[in-house]
Each structure stands twice: as structure tokens, then as C-alpha cells.
Design a protein around this motif. Structure first.
Motif, PDB file in Angstrom:
ATOM      1  N   VAL A  18      43.755  60.507  22.294  1.00  0.00           N
ATOM      2  CA  VAL A  18      44.048  59.639  23.634  1.00  0.00           C
ATOM      3  C   VAL A  18      45.513  59.839  23.889  1.00  0.00           C
ATOM      4  O   VAL A  18      45.530  59.816  25.382  1.00  0.00           O
ATOM      5  N   VAL A  19      46.479  59.776  23.223  1.00  0.00           N
ATOM      6  CA  VAL A  19      47.707  59.729  23.401  1.00  0.00           C
ATOM      7  C   VAL A  19      47.873  61.382  23.997  1.00  0.00           C
ATOM      8  O   VAL A  19      48.427  61.401  25.165  1.00  0.00           O
ATOM      9  N   HIS A  20      47.576  62.351  23.173  1.00  0.00           N
ATOM     10  CA  HIS A  20      47.931  63.559  23.515  1.00  0.00           C
ATOM     11  C   HIS A  20      47.087  64.317  24.768  1.00  0.00           C
ATOM     12  O   HIS A  20      47.743  65.050  25.485  1.00  0.00           O
ATOM     13  N   GLY A  21      45.998  63.698  24.708  1.00  0.00           N
ATOM     14  CA  GLY A  21      45.030  64.107  26.013  1.00  0.00           C
ATOM     15  C   GLY A  21      45.682  63.622  27.150  1.00  0.00           C
ATOM     16  O   GLY A  21      45.829  64.243  28.257  1.00  0.00           O
ATOM     17  N   GLY A  22      46.360  62.392  27.393  1.00  0.00           N
ATOM     18  CA  GLY A  22      46.940  61.790  28.364  1.00  0.00           C
ATOM     19  C   GLY A  22      48.198  62.617  28.863  1.00  0.00           C
ATOM     20  O   GLY A  22      48.383  62.513  29.906  1.00  0.00           O
ATOM     21  N   LEU A  23      48.686  63.006  27.822  1.00  0.00           N
ATOM     22  CA  LEU A  23      49.866  63.861  27.798  1.00  0.00           C
ATOM     23  C   LEU A  23      49.777  65.295  28.267  1.00  0.00           C
ATOM     24  O   LEU A  23      50.517  65.678  29.261  1.00  0.00           O
ATOM     25  N   LEU A  24      48.811  65.824  27.916  1.00  0.00           N
ATOM     26  CA  LEU A  24      48.474  67.389  28.051  1.00  0.00           C
ATOM     27  C   LEU A  24      47.715  67.607  29.238  1.00  0.00           C
ATOM     28  O   LEU A  24      47.469  68.861  29.690  1.00  0.00           O
ATOM     29  N   ALA A  25      46.859  66.550  29.578  1.00  0.00           N
ATOM     30  CA  ALA A  25      45.793  67.211  30.738  1.00  0.00           C
ATOM     31  C   ALA A  25      46.422  67.691  31.810  1.00  0.00           C
ATOM     32  O   ALA A  25      47.427  66.967  32.411  1.00  0.00           O
ATOM     33  N   ARG A  26      46.025  68.628  32.549  1.00  0.00           N
ATOM     34  CA  ARG A  26      46.573  69.212  33.835  1.00  0.00           C
ATOM     35  C   ARG A  26      45.660  68.612  34.760  1.00  0.00           C
ATOM     36  O   ARG A  26      44.353  68.555  35.018  1.00  0.00           O
ATOM     37  N   ARG A  27      46.302  67.813  35.829  1.00  0.00           N
ATOM     38  CA  ARG A  27      45.673  67.137  36.819  1.00  0.00           C
ATOM     39  C   ARG A  27      45.112  68.075  37.874  1.00  0.00           C
ATOM     40  O   ARG A  27      44.288  67.488  38.887  1.00  0.00           O
ATOM     41  N   ASP A  28      45.362  69.417  37.847  1.00  0.00           N
ATOM     42  CA  ASP A  28      44.917  70.037  38.875  1.00  0.00           C
ATOM     43  C   ASP A  28      43.659  70.973  38.417  1.00  0.00           C
ATOM     44  O   ASP A  28      43.168  71.635  39.277  1.00  0.00           O
ATOM     45  N   LEU A  29      43.164  70.516  37.172  1.00  0.00           N
ATOM     46  CA  LEU A  29      41.971  71.351  36.660  1.00  0.00           C
ATOM     47  C   LEU A  29      40.948  70.362  36.687  1.00  0.00           C
ATOM     48  O   LEU A  29      40.775  69.351  35.945  1.00  0.00           O
ATOM     49  N   ASP A  30      39.575  70.527  37.348  1.00  0.00           N
ATOM     50  CA  ASP A  30      38.514  69.758  37.274  1.00  0.00           C
ATOM     51  C   ASP A  30      38.257  69.714  35.739  1.00  0.00           C
ATOM     52  O   ASP A  30      37.534  68.195  35.642  1.00  0.00           O
ATOM     53  N   GLU A  31      37.945  70.563  34.992  1.00  0.00           N
ATOM     54  CA  GLU A  31      37.412  70.521  33.688  1.00  0.00           C
ATOM     55  C   GLU A  31      38.195  69.586  32.879  1.00  0.00           C
ATOM     56  O   GLU A  31      37.763  68.907  32.031  1.00  0.00           O
ATOM     57  N   HIS A  32      39.670  69.451  33.271  1.00  0.00           N
ATOM     58  CA  HIS A  32      40.601  68.623  32.408  1.00  0.00           C
ATOM     59  C   HIS A  32      40.209  67.168  32.980  1.00  0.00           C
ATOM     60  O   HIS A  32      40.117  66.395  31.961  1.00  0.00           O
ATOM     61  N   ARG A  33      39.892  66.890  34.240  1.00  0.00           N
ATOM     62  CA  ARG A  33      39.823  65.402  34.832  1.00  0.00           C
ATOM     63  C   ARG A  33      38.321  64.930  34.180  1.00  0.00           C
ATOM     64  O   ARG A  33      38.385  64.095  33.678  1.00  0.00           O
ATOM     65  N   ALA A  34      37.449  65.908  34.079  1.00  0.00           N
ATOM     66  CA  ALA A  34      36.310  65.591  33.676  1.00  0.00           C
ATOM     67  C   ALA A  34      36.142  65.372  32.107  1.00  0.00           C
ATOM     68  O   ALA A  34      35.502  64.142  31.781  1.00  0.00           O
ATOM     69  N   ALA A  35      36.977  65.855  31.417  1.00  0.00           N
ATOM     70  CA  ALA A  35      37.150  65.739  29.813  1.00  0.00           C
ATOM     71  C   ALA A  35      37.829  64.168  29.792  1.00  0.00           C
ATOM     72  O   ALA A  35      37.269  63.461  28.968  1.00  0.00           O
ATOM     73  N   LEU A  36      38.739  64.015  30.521  1.00  0.00           N
ATOM     74  CA  LEU A  36      39.401  62.760  30.308  1.00  0.00           C
ATOM     75  C   LEU A  36      38.418  61.361  30.818  1.00  0.00           C
ATOM     76  O   LEU A  36      38.302  60.099  30.210  1.00  0.00           O
ATOM     77  N   ASP A  37      37.651  61.762  31.952  1.00  0.00           N
ATOM     78  CA  ASP A  37      36.712  60.704  32.072  1.00  0.00           C
ATOM     79  C   ASP A  37      35.605  60.672  31.055  1.00  0.00           C
ATOM     80  O   ASP A  37      35.013  59.390  30.851  1.00  0.00           O
ATOM     81  N   THR A  38      35.141  61.728  30.794  1.00  0.00           N
ATOM     82  CA  THR A  38      34.002  61.656  29.699  1.00  0.00           C
ATOM     83  C   THR A  38      34.603  60.864  28.288  1.00  0.00           C
ATOM     84  O   THR A  38      33.525  59.705  27.675  1.00  0.00           O
ATOM     85  N   HIS A  39      35.770  61.091  28.002  1.00  0.00           N
ATOM     86  CA  HIS A  39      36.421  60.350  26.712  1.00  0.00           C
ATOM     87  C   HIS A  39      37.044  59.025  26.971  1.00  0.00           C
ATOM     88  O   HIS A  39      37.751  58.660  26.046  1.00  0.00           O
TER      89      HIS A  39
END
Length: 530
Positions: A75-96
Motif C-alpha cells: 500500500v505504501v510502495h504502490g502509492g509511491l511507485l504507481a505511474r499515473r499515466d498508465l491505465d493498468e497502474h491506475r487500475a491496479a491501485l483501484d483494485t487493491h
């Protein structure tokens, strides 16, 4: 990579050094930034009346193992490492159910300070930060979208950036912050590995890392076409890196290098053994002396080579007093460094605006072992610093005549100075002062002759009736490979010689010394300095 401003809406703060924390957090909160935090940092924010969420609440996982595990979580490292310009990254954040983190403020456990205090092995281990560096690296890698701060000194620039950009940060600011973060974690790891190598007495670890903190950018290096900067290594060893500059222009690269050489040399002479002065030019001593007072020591050192002393560096082993300051002020001097200075002496120097005055609060211990390194093409050489010192009880008299007590004192003095002279090094000394120094020659006999010629120049300049090498003692940093250098010293009037010994022709050199009536001792220790 994003080229846009990134608004700061959510920040994670977890700091060891809480200086300025509350002020920073209050500004962030006033801007509507959600604050996440851990342990003592969260408590400090609550005590200040600020709204803050525990990371344990966000991760739904408690801090454990005495705080060793608290931010090492997706939850911490996902919030730091997620690229906001990639749909799949945003989807992964939403899923978890992971929220992005726009700002990370972390400074690390005080490992370096813990080591500096002489803490035991277990305490040092406990002060190795794991979660902090991991978060810093995550945020720095994702600097296209995340701002990362590692130091209290970065707080004010961040607030100015947020003010200038209506609560957002620019790409240039984030890139610079990422560089600082990666540099900090690299320096931290270097400190840990260096400490562990020392703790395990591992002289040659598989990998070596050196790190420093910028003390000041320099106008240029040894020459104007070379870029340069000065870094501190974090040690508390008194010297030019830890000194306070009381007056004068900014130190140059060459000033720093020469001042270090001067202070390390004068530190060989303990203050309680009497006043001592060393004058350095181009990293070589041009005069060194003991004296009944600092002023007397300075004048004797100056008289060794008045020409070279002009524009030199003066190092003192005791508090600079008014009489000594007045004597030094008679000629142009680049830098004066001393453990302390009286108000009267400082007032004398105040009229010399170009003279740099440094005070250190103490002398470096010449017996301390530390690492010295030098770059070569494709790599670097590492060695322990030359902390070898003369053991009078280990001296071996090799000639028919033993040195007198007076000669022994001058031999020890000359040997101490020779350790700080570039090889091939020859030092003539008499009555606790150098009277001739030969440095950096390819031939030892040339160094011997140059030092003698300088003594002749000294005699002429001072109007002396005799050349001061007559009745002097001479030190050689390494053995005489042939009798010629020793005979040149005898021709200059030296009566006693100190050298390491160990040449294939030692017997010839000893025989030549006996024939010339010289006393000679071997130290069994060499002091090459390249």
C-alpha cells in the motif's frame, strides 16, 4: 515522463530528525494535504494538533518487530511507485484500494552519528534504516509524479515551490529532489558498508564506496579550467573540513589542499610539548619549527625559506596570539589555521581582508587510522593513512658513533617533518627547526643537494656567518640506495642521519657514514609520500 505540474494532495512524513517537522506539516495541512505518518512522527503531529493518519491504519497492518516493519508494504510502495499515466497502474491501485502518495518526507535513522559516538556493534546495527531508504528510492524513481525530501534543509524550498505553483511541484524541482534522495541513500549505504568493514577488520572488502556531503562549490580546481567542489565525509576529525572561517575570501581548491597538509603536519607536535609552526607551499613544508613561544616558532619556520613562505599556509598547534599574528601579518599569507585565536590576534588580522583565518577547536590525532584513496585510470587505490610515528626505543644505531642526546632530538624532529614532505624527501634540522628541505625529486641525492642549497640561500638572506646545515641532523624518508646522498649531506655539514635502512647497499652506506664521522640510526619504517 510527465512534464506537468503535479499537485500535492497526499503526503507521507516519517522522520528521525523532527526539526521543522511541525511547521512543514502545518503548511501542508493548511493547503488541504492529507497527512500520513508513522510512530513518533505521527505522535509529534498529533501533539501539535494536526490531523494525521497512521500508516498502520492505511495498510491495515500493524507496526511490528519493534518498528522494523511498518512501511514495507504494497500500500505504501504502490502509492509511491504507481505511474499515473498508465491505465493498468491506475487500475491496479483501484483494485487493491491503494491511494497515491504525492510527497514523501523521510530522513533516516542517525546511523553515522551513532557510529561517531562509538556505539557498540548491536546498537549500530539497530540504527541501520531499512524502510526509509526503500521509500526514498521508490519515490525518487517515480519522480515524474512524486516529490521526495530527505533533509530539513529541503523544507523551505518545497514550501516556496508550492507557493509558486499553487500547491504543485514542477518537473525540475522533482528531478533535483530525486537526485538528492538517491545521493543520500548511496551515502548512507556507503557509511554502513565502511563501518561494517572496519567492525569486521576487513581490509579489502569486495566493493568500496566513499561518500561526502557538499561543503561548498569551488570556483575551480587546481587550475581555472577544472571544475571542483569540496565535500565533508561526516567525521569529527578537527581540520579544514570542520573549521570555522573567521575572515577572508572563500577558500580555493589549492587553499584547502595545502591547509590540510599544513595542519596534519603541525598536529604531529602535541601542544603540551611546546609551540610549533608549519608553513606549507604547494603541499610541501617550506619551514617547520618548535619554539619557546608561537612567535618564535613562526619566525624560525619562516627563516628556513623566506622566499617560499610568501603566499604560504601557516599552521599552528596552539592558540594564535597577538605577537604571532603581528609577525605573520608582516608578509602576504594565504591561510592561517589554528585550534583557536585570541581577540587581540583576530583584531590584527582584521586589517588583512584577503587572509583566511580558520579555527578548529582542536588538533587531529596523528595516530588515528583512516582510509585514504586516490583515483587511477579505471579504478582507485585505497590505503590506510600514514599514521606511523617514531619509536625512540626502536631506533637502531648502525655507526661506530652514536648520536648525542641533542642530535637525537633533532633527528626525531627532522624525521617527523620528512613524513610530510613529498618523496624523495630530505630534511635538515638544527635546534628544533628545519634549515633545509628537499622535496619531490626523482633522485635522493638531488633532494639532498637542493635542501643544502636552500640552506645556503637562507644564510645569505639572514646574513649568517655560517650555513645552518653545519652541525645539523638530516632525515631521509627512505633508505639511501647509494652512499652519494649521505656524503652530500656530510659535505653540507650534517653530523647525524636518520633513515629507514633496508638497502642492498646498507653496508656501503654505513661504512661511508663511519668514514665521514657521522652518527646514523635506522628506523625500520619508510615514509614515502607521493
Amino acid at each position: 515522463m510527465s512534464t506537468d505540474l503535479v499537485p500535492v494532495r497526499r503526503a507521507l512524513l516519517s522522520v528521525s530528525d523532527k526539526t521543522g517537522l511541525v511547521d512543514l506539516a502545518r503548511v501542508l495541512a493548511d493547503r488541504g494535504v492529507e497527512l500520513l505518518s508513522t510512530g513518533g512522527t505521527a505522535q509529534a503531529l498529533r501533539d501539535a494538533g494536526l490531523p494525521v493518519r497512521d500508516v498502520a491504519e492505511v495498510t491495515a497492518f500493524p507496526e511490528m518487530l519493534d518498528g522494523r516493519v511498518k512501511t514495507l508494504h504494497p500500500v505504501v510502495h504502490g502509492g509511491l511507485l504507481a505511474r499515473r499515466d498508465l491505465d493498468e497502474h491506475r487500475a491496479a491501485l483501484d483494485t487493491h484500494g491503494i491511494g497515491t502518495i504525492d510527497l514523501l518526507v523521510v530522513n533516516l535513522y542517525p546511523f553515522e552519528a551513532t557510529v561517531a559516538k562509538g556505539a557498540d556493534y548491536a546498537t549500530c546495527i539497530e540504527n541501520i534504516d531499512i524502510g526509509g531508504p526503500a521509500m526514498l528510492r521508490s519515490a525518487a524513481k517515480n519522480h515524474a509524479f512524486v516529490t521526495v525530501l530527505t533533509d530539513v534543509a529541503d523544507y523551505a524550498p518545497l514550501l516556496a515551490e508550492l507557493e509558486a505553483n499553487d500547491g504543485a511541484t514542477s518537473p525540475g524541482f522533482r528531478k533535483a529532489a530525486a537526485l538528492t534522495a538517491f545521493s543520500r541513500t548511496a551515502a548512507y549505504d556507503a557509511a554502513v558498508s565502511a563501518w561494517m568493514a572496519g567492525a569486521l577488520a576487513e581490509a579489502t572488502p569486495r566493493r568500496r564506496a566513499f561518500a561526502g556531503e557538499l561543503a561548498q562549490p569551488l570556483r575551480y580546481g587546481e587550475n581555472p579550467h577544472q571544475a571542483a567542489a569540496f565535500y565533508r565525509d561526516g567525521s569529527s576529525r578537527p581540520g579544514v573540513a570542520t573549521a570555522r572561517q573567521l575572515q577572508g575570501k572563500e577558500l580555493s581548491y589549492n587553499n584547502i589542499n595545502d591547509t590540510d597538509a599544513a595542519f596534519e603536519l603541525v598536529a604531529e607536535f602535541a601542544p603540551d610539548a611546546g609551540p610549533a609552526c608549519a608553513i606549507i607551499k604547494h603541499a610541501n613544508p617550506c619551514g617547520v619549527a618548535h619554539g619557546a613561544s608561537l612567535a618564535e616558532a613562526y619566525r624560525a619556520a619562516y627563516d628556513c625559506d623566506r622566499t617560499s613562505a610568501f603566499g604560504g599556509i601557516v599552521a599552528l598547534n596552539q592558540t594564535l596570539d597577538a605577537e604571532t599574528a603581528a609577525a605573520i601579518a608582516e608578509i602576504f599569507t594565504e591561510v592561517v589555521i589554528a585550534p583557536d585565536v585570541t581577540d587581540e590576534a583576530a583584531a590584527i588580522f582584521a586589517g588583512k581582508k584577503n587572509l583566511r583565518l580558520l579555527v578548529t577547536g582542536g588538533l587531529p590525532d596523528p595516530a588515528v587510522s583512516a582510509l585514504a584513496w586516490r583515483q587511477v585510470a579505471g579504478g582507485f587505490l585505497v590505503q590506510s593513512r600514514d599514521n606511523g610515528r617514531l619509536d625512540p626505543g626502536a631506533l637502531k644505531v648502525v655507526t661506530k658513533r652514536a648520536p648525542t642526546d641533542v642530535e637525537l632530538a633533532d633527528l626525531a624532529f627532522a624525521w617527523t617533518v620528512a613524513k610530510h614532505v613529498k618523496s624523495n624527501a630530505i630534511v635538515y634540522a638544527r635546534a628544533g627547526a628545519t634549515v633545509g628541505i628537499g622535496a619531490g625529486q626523482m633522485s635522493r641525492v638531488d633532494s639532498t643537494r637542493i635542501a643544502a642549497r636552500k640552506a645556503e640561500d637562507m644564510a645569505t638572506a639572514l646574513g649568517l656567518a655560517t650555513v645552518p646545515t653545519i652541525g645539523s641532523c638530516v632525515a631521509s624518508d627512505a633508505f639511501f640506495p647509494f652512499p652519494d646522498g649521505l656524503l652530500a649531506a656530510a659535505a653540507a655539514g650534517a653530523t647525524a642521519v636518520i633513515q629507514p635502512g633496508g638497502s642492498m647497499r646498507d653496508a656501503e652506506v654505513i661504512a661511508a657514514a663511519d668514514e665521514a664521522g657521522l652518527a646514523m640510526v635506522f628506523t625500520g619504517m619508510r615514509h614515502f609520500r607521493h
